[in-house]
Design an enzyme around this catalytic site. Structure first.
Site, PDB file in Angstrom:
ATOM      1  N   GLU A 347       0.805  -1.227   0.000  1.00 36.08           N
ATOM      2  CA  GLU A 347       0.000   0.000   0.000  1.00 36.08           C
ATOM      3  C   GLU A 347       0.839   1.279   0.000  1.00 36.08           C
ATOM      4  OE1 GLU A 347      -3.983  -1.368   2.317  1.00 36.08           O
ATOM      5  OE2 GLU A 347      -2.247  -1.073   3.579  1.00 36.08           O
TER       6      GLU A 347
HETATM    7  C1  NGO Z   1      -3.968  -4.836   4.674  1.00 36.15           C
HETATM    8  C2  NGO Z   1      -3.036  -3.711   5.028  1.00 36.15           C
HETATM    9  C3  NGO Z   1      -2.812  -3.601   6.535  1.00 36.15           C
HETATM   10  C4  NGO Z   1      -4.116  -3.693   7.296  1.00 36.15           C
HETATM   11  C5  NGO Z   1      -4.827  -4.968   6.926  1.00 36.15           C
HETATM   12  C6  NGO Z   1      -6.136  -5.123   7.654  1.00 36.15           C
HETATM   13  C7  NGO Z   1      -1.876  -5.431   4.164  1.00 36.15           C
HETATM   14  C8  NGO Z   1      -0.792  -6.265   3.646  1.00 36.15           C
HETATM   15  N1  NGO Z   1      -1.827  -4.131   4.354  1.00 36.15           N
HETATM   16  O1  NGO Z   1      -3.049  -5.937   4.537  1.00 36.15           O
HETATM   17  O2  NGO Z   1      -2.166  -2.388   6.810  1.00 36.15           O
HETATM   18  O3  NGO Z   1      -3.868  -3.687   8.674  1.00 36.15           O
HETATM   19  O4  NGO Z   1      -5.039  -5.064   5.543  1.00 36.15           O
HETATM   20  O5  NGO Z   1      -6.832  -6.270   7.321  1.00 36.15           O
END
Ligand code: NGO
Length: 535
Positions: A347
């Protein structure tokens, strides 16, 4: 002779001193062909064993005279024997002495190295239950440990009680040959969103070990908090991990190096490898708000404890960024004996693709420089990293072109599809904890997918294993962790260990029901899914 005498002395001591002795004072081998039915079947185990051949005439009964005999000359085998004795003593009240003699003794449980079925490899074991002895054979202490965890589940649920139970302890007779499908069976705990104390992490490790999970990934840094001591940047923890740095300003805290080292060795004693994660270049607000000089404009953004994602980025064109990252990687690598270091990479919405590439081109070599193999969330696949880097798939679809290309280039992939393996997804709309961005995940959803063909173009041979991440935005304490992890963690553990040929929801659901009383006795909170007829 001397050995036998000392055994007699031990047993007499047991008879005289131990509260549980009286309960089983009709020392017994009444179990077996006549009458006594064991409560457990040889196949009542999670993860399902590769091969189980029951022999109802060979039931074994644990008695006050049982001795645990471990491979002579192997300190590791002895440690496994000691751990087994420690888990069986409270409920049985038996002495269960651990010895390393060459010669077999009557009524022993022996943990021996070598001479087992050739298929068991490095982590498997062969378990033989006969009327007068239980024998676990393996090529390594890890295999012996796996065998003892199976043995534990083959005993009645009351074995998990912390006080002496007045009852008999029968193990169903026969042979199990068992070994893992994938080398990596993992769980992840997020210490960044809410800090979890070393004792809470240890309690989780104890549960993981029973399901043959062999890696624990710790998500140590994120926008909200920084949870691992770094000597060269000390304010990361005192400020970035300080009070109020949990989600909604609740809690805070961090692991000192000593606490981390203690966790690593605690996990090692249960054959679990710690995989540390430093998430970057995104998910870095806590570092950026602690050290103003890390920001492109030199101005520290305010600390944040909301659960927004994708807004922070290290400054890609600043040389200090790479000094910082290298310092952190060097220190984390030095305190981590395991082979992997996770650099996140998910992200990074506040970083352009070009910058992301630039950043990873500088940072991936640092991981190798300090002797570690890089892990990253699946986004790292887009920078074409060296093929020994491991992308961790967290998507919710069955197609991902970058991942398929990575597999074709020779990468091993770690499977954590969010709609199946994320333990922080709500079970249904009424679940008080957790998130639901990847959908609701009931226990059958968590169980019913095949890591070996889940993503097009990523076949069995490209899969390193599976991991069940547990993100902590909504989880504050151990009860919260347990409620989300159980019963889904055992489902993911079975997908990682058991061959696909054993995959069977009807059987899993019954075996799961048997875990309920064990969790209750251990004080482990869990979700009583309506899909399971809990015992
Ligand atoms: C995503 C995000 C995390 C969140 C999570 C919550 C990834 C790899 N990045 O997973 O920052 O905490 O969802 O489900």
């Amino acid at each position: 002779m001397r050995q036998r005498r000392s055994l007699a002395a031990v047993v007499t001591a047991a008879a005289l001193c131990l509260p549980g002795f009286a309960a089983a004072a009709e020392p017994g081998e009444q179990a077996g062909p006549t009458g006594h039915q064991p409560e457990r079947q040889l196949t009542d185990v999670i993860p399902a064993p590769v091969e189980a051949e029951p022999d109802p005439r060979a039931d074994y009964r644990l008695t006050p005279f049982t001795v645990i005999r471990t491979q002579p000359g192997s300190a590791e085998a002895r440690q496994v024997g000691t751990y087994l004795a420690e888990t069986l003593r409270p409920a049985t009240g038996y002495h269960l002495p651990v010895v390393s003699w060459h010669r077999p003794v009557p009524r022993e449980i022996s943990l021996l190295l070598g001479k087992a079925d050739p298929r068991i490899g490095d982590e498997g074991y062969q378990l033989d239950v006969a009327r007068h002895r239980v024998t676990i054979r393996a090529n390594t202490a890890a295999g012996l440990f796996a065998g003892t965890q199976t043995l534990r589940q083959l005993l009645p649920a009351e074995i998990e009680a912390d006080r002496t139970q007045r009852r008999s302890w029968t193990v169903p007779g026969g042979r199990i040959v068992d070994y893992p499908r994938f080398p990596y069976r993992g769980a992840m705990l997020d210490l960044a969103r809410h800090f979890h104390t070393p004792d809470e992490v240890k309690a989780y490790i104890d549960e993981l070990a029973q399901y043959k999970v062999n890696h624990l990934h710790l998500h140590l840094t994120d926008d909200q908090g920084w949870r691992i001591q770094i000597d060269s940047w000390p304010r990361l923890t005192t400020v970035g991990g300080g009070p109020g740095t949990g989600v909604d300003g609740v809690g805070g805290g961090y692991l000192t190096k000593a606490e981390y080292a203690d966790l690593v060795s605690y996990a090692q004693s249960r054959f679990i490898t710690i995989v540390p994660e430093i998430d970057m270049p995104g998910h870095t607000n806590s570092a950026l708000s602690t050290y103003a000089e890390l920001n492109c404009d030199g101005v520290a953004p305010p600390p944040r404890t909301d659960i927004e994602v994708g807004y922070s980025s290290l400054c890609i064109d600043k040389e200090l960024t790479y000094t910082f990252v290298e310092d952190v990687i060097r220190e984390v690598a030095a305190m981590t004996p395991g082979p992997y270091l996770h650099i996140g990479g998910d992200e990074a919405h506040a970083t352009t693709d070009e910058d992301y590439q630039k950043f990873m081109d500088r940072v991936l070599p640092m991981v190798y420089k300090y002797g570690k193999r890089p892990f990253g969330w699946n986004e790292i696949a887009k920078v074409s990293p060296p093929t020994s880097a491991v992308p961790q798939y967290w998507g919710t679809t069955n197609t991902n072109a970058e991942l398929a290309e990575a597999a074709a280039r020779g990468h091993k992939i770690l499977m954590s599809p969010a709609n199946k393996a994320y333990l922080d997804m709500k079970y249904d709309e009424s679940t008080p904890l957790g998130l639901s961005w990847a959908g609701y995940t009931e226990i059958d959803d968590a169980y019913d997918w095949n890591p070996g063909n889940h993503v097009d173009g990523v076949g069995e041979d490209s899969v390193l294993g599976v991991e069940a991440p547990l993100w902590s935005e909504t989880l504050r304490d151990l009860d919260d962790i347990e409620y989300m992890a159980f019963p889904r963690l055992p489902a993911i553990a079975e997908l990682g260990w058991s061959p696909w040929s054993t995959h069977d929801w009807a059987s899993f659901r019954e075996r799961l029901a048997e875990q309920g009383p064990r969790w209750e006795l251990r004080g482990v909170d869990f979700y009583r899914s309506p899909l399971v007829d809990w015992k």
